[in-house]
Write a protein that holds these residues in place. Structure first.
Motif, PDB file in Angstrom:
ATOM      1  N   ARG A 156       0.830  -1.214   0.000  1.00 54.34           N
ATOM      2  CA  ARG A 156       0.000   0.000   0.000  1.00 54.34           C
ATOM      3  C   ARG A 156       0.861   1.259   0.000  1.00 54.34           C
ATOM      4  O   ARG A 156       0.596   2.207  -0.745  1.00 54.34           O
ATOM      5  N   GLN A 157       1.887   1.255   0.831  1.00 49.13           N
ATOM      6  CA  GLN A 157       2.756   2.424   0.938  1.00 49.13           C
ATOM      7  C   GLN A 157       3.489   2.678  -0.381  1.00 49.13           C
ATOM      8  O   GLN A 157       3.541   3.811  -0.873  1.00 49.13           O
ATOM      9  N   ALA A 158       4.032   1.627  -0.967  1.00 50.59           N
ATOM     10  CA  ALA A 158       4.776   1.766  -2.221  1.00 50.59           C
ATOM     11  C   ALA A 158       3.863   2.192  -3.367  1.00 50.59           C
ATOM     12  O   ALA A 158       4.261   2.990  -4.226  1.00 50.59           O
ATOM     13  N   ALA A 159       2.638   1.673  -3.392  1.00 54.47           N
ATOM     14  CA  ALA A 159       1.696   2.052  -4.445  1.00 54.47           C
ATOM     15  C   ALA A 159       1.339   3.536  -4.350  1.00 54.47           C
ATOM     16  O   ALA A 159       1.191   4.217  -5.367  1.00 54.47           O
TER      17      ALA A 159
ATOM     18  N   GLU B 135      10.101  -3.888  -5.272  1.00 52.24           N
ATOM     19  CA  GLU B 135      10.164  -5.345  -5.154  1.00 52.24           C
ATOM     20  C   GLU B 135      11.346  -5.776  -4.290  1.00 52.24           C
ATOM     21  O   GLU B 135      11.233  -6.705  -3.477  1.00 52.24           O
ATOM     22  N   GLU B 136      12.467  -5.089  -4.462  1.00 54.70           N
ATOM     23  CA  GLU B 136      13.652  -5.418  -3.661  1.00 54.70           C
ATOM     24  C   GLU B 136      13.444  -5.063  -2.192  1.00 54.70           C
ATOM     25  O   GLU B 136      13.920  -5.777  -1.300  1.00 54.70           O
ATOM     26  N   VAL B 137      12.740  -3.958  -1.945  1.00 56.46           N
ATOM     27  CA  VAL B 137      12.415  -3.604  -0.559  1.00 56.46           C
ATOM     28  C   VAL B 137      11.553  -4.700   0.064  1.00 56.46           C
ATOM     29  O   VAL B 137      11.779  -5.122   1.207  1.00 56.46           O
ATOM     30  N   LYS B 138      10.588  -5.173  -0.697  1.00 55.35           N
ATOM     31  CA  LYS B 138       9.693  -6.223  -0.190  1.00 55.35           C
ATOM     32  C   LYS B 138      10.473  -7.491   0.151  1.00 55.35           C
ATOM     33  O   LYS B 138      10.204  -8.145   1.167  1.00 55.35           O
ATOM     34  N   ASP B 139      11.444  -7.818  -0.681  1.00 58.62           N
ATOM     35  CA  ASP B 139      12.259  -9.010  -0.417  1.00 58.62           C
ATOM     36  C   ASP B 139      13.080  -8.867   0.869  1.00 58.62           C
ATOM     37  O   ASP B 139      13.459  -9.868   1.484  1.00 58.62           O
TER      38      ASP B 139
ATOM     39  N   PHE C 145      11.296   8.847   6.196  1.00 62.15           N
ATOM     40  CA  PHE C 145      10.135   8.683   7.069  1.00 62.15           C
ATOM     41  C   PHE C 145       9.933   7.191   7.308  1.00 62.15           C
ATOM     42  O   PHE C 145      10.546   6.346   6.652  1.00 62.15           O
ATOM     43  N   ARG C 146       9.073   6.872   8.245  1.00 58.31           N
ATOM     44  CA  ARG C 146       8.971   5.487   8.704  1.00 58.31           C
ATOM     45  C   ARG C 146       8.299   4.581   7.679  1.00 58.31           C
ATOM     46  O   ARG C 146       7.381   4.985   6.972  1.00 58.31           O
ATOM     47  N   MET C 147       8.794   3.367   7.636  1.00 59.22           N
ATOM     48  CA  MET C 147       8.208   2.349   6.774  1.00 59.22           C
ATOM     49  C   MET C 147       6.995   1.765   7.481  1.00 59.22           C
ATOM     50  O   MET C 147       7.063   1.367   8.653  1.00 59.22           O
TER      51      MET C 147
ATOM     52  N   GLY D 184      -2.314   8.167  -3.184  1.00 60.20           N
ATOM     53  CA  GLY D 184      -1.319   8.395  -4.224  1.00 60.20           C
ATOM     54  C   GLY D 184      -1.587   9.673  -5.002  1.00 60.20           C
ATOM     55  O   GLY D 184      -2.399  10.510  -4.610  1.00 60.20           O
ATOM     56  N   GLY D 185      -0.887   9.833  -6.111  1.00 63.62           N
ATOM     57  CA  GLY D 185      -1.099  10.983  -6.980  1.00 63.62           C
ATOM     58  C   GLY D 185      -0.302  12.208  -6.566  1.00 63.62           C
ATOM     59  O   GLY D 185       0.365  12.236  -5.528  1.00 63.62           O
TER      60      GLY D 185
END
Length: 337
Positions: A24-27, A66-70, A170-172, A199-200
């Motif tokens: 959600r945050q990345a989107a 994707e790399e952050v998610k990994d 800022f915080r993840m 977003g946006g």
């Protein structure tokens, strides 16, 4: 079911929850890359930039979503050990203005006036962070200063009055905020929770950038002189060395454009520093480089180290060229006797 299996299921449940929060945050942020920084809330350990030295030729490496998610299992383990988990969007085309230590009521007030955050999250009970995404103008000598002014005014009015600048971690979301003051009576820390993730871009915030920003093409000498004159009128608070750096930077860039050379901001920094070193002390040139070089904070994570290396190298080359020129003049003089 054994204890080890229960623990495994418990851990996987938390990993999955963090992955969903990150999605959600990345989107909402939609940045092409991110910097990941881990810090010790007690200040006992140095901050850890996970990408430092991980890029090509030992430069800083950044991470895709994707790399952050990994990396979430690793980050989760570090968070459990008491580390803060921060992200910084790395995006040449956009600013991400952070409103920190605000409240839901203050963010709602901003929304009523047309300010639409791409992301809002509660970083600790009652404390809200709002991220406003706006377009970024590349290679503008005043772009960074304009963005810093806007984000500082924003935080002074609605959030943290000590907030420093536009490029700020800022915080993840999905991870805990392990500051000791936030620990509850059961010994638990609060999770960073996403409140909105629409977003946006925020057009209203982008408008606030227009007045401080100066846009001038500097291809010809006449255009360079005109741009510098306008900068003197519109950019307040710069020292003579900083103005000189602006002039030198635009001059070098204008020459590169006129000659059709590839534009490399780090090479332009180097040439601008070299021009100043005959008139200003090295420490003054370093300070000017850090303050006014366009997009420097997105290009280099360790500004002090970059400024030191650039200025020292420029000074060495300047001294070598002076020695070579002096030797050539001496040779011509000897030959004429």
């Amino acid at each position: 079911m054994g204890i080890s299996t229960q623990m495994c299921n418990y851990t996987q449940k938390h990993i999955t929850a963090k992955e969903k929060s990150w999605d959600r945050q990345a989107a909402a942020l939609d940045s092409p890359a991110y910097r990941i920084t881990l810090t010790d809330p007690l200040g006992m350990a140095k901050p850890w930039n996970m990408g430092k030295g991980q890029g090509s030729q030992g430069q800083e490496g950044f991470y895709t979503k994707e790399e952050v998610k990994d990396l979430i299992p690793t980050l989760s383990a570090k968070n459990a050990q008491g580390r803060n988990i921060f992200i910084t969007p790395i995006d040449e085309d956009h600013h991400y203005l952070v409103l920190d230590d605000s409240s839901a009521a203050q963010v709602d007030e901003l929304k009523q006036h047309g300010f639409k955050p791409a992301l809002t999250q509660e970083s600790s009970p009652g404390n809200v962070q709002a991220i406003f995404k706006i377009p970024r103008v590349k290679n503008s000598v005043t772009e960074q200063k304009a963005a810093n002014n806007v984000v500082q005014r924003l935080n002074k009015e609605f959030g943290d009055p000590n907030f420093s600048g536009v490029i700020h971690p800022f915080r993840m979301a999905g991870f805990t905020n392990p500051k000791p003051k936030h620990k509850d009576r059961n010994g638990n820390f609060p999770f960073v929770q996403i409140k909105t993730a629409q977003g946006g871009l925020c057009e209203r915030m982008a408008q606030a950038m227009e007045n401080p920003r100066i846009e001038k093409a500097t291809v010809t000498r006449k255009a360079i002189i005109k741009a510098v004159a306008e900068e003197k009128k519109q950019v307040n608070g710069l020292t003579s060395a900083e103005h000189a750096f602006c002039r030198a930077w635009h001059k070098v860039k204008g020459l590169a454009v006129a000659k059709g050379w590839p534009l490399d901001n780090s090479k332009i920094d180097f040439r601008a520093c070299k021009e100043l070193l005959g008139r200003y002390r090295k420490e003054i040139v370093k300070a000017a480089l850090v303050k006014v070089s366009p997009s420097i904070e997105t290009r280099h994570s360790d500004l002090k180290d970059y400024a030191h290396r650039t200025v020292e190298r420029a000074d060495q080359e300047r001294i070598q060229e002076q020695a070579k020129s002096k030797k050539q003049r001496r040779g011509m003089s000897m030959g004429g006797r």
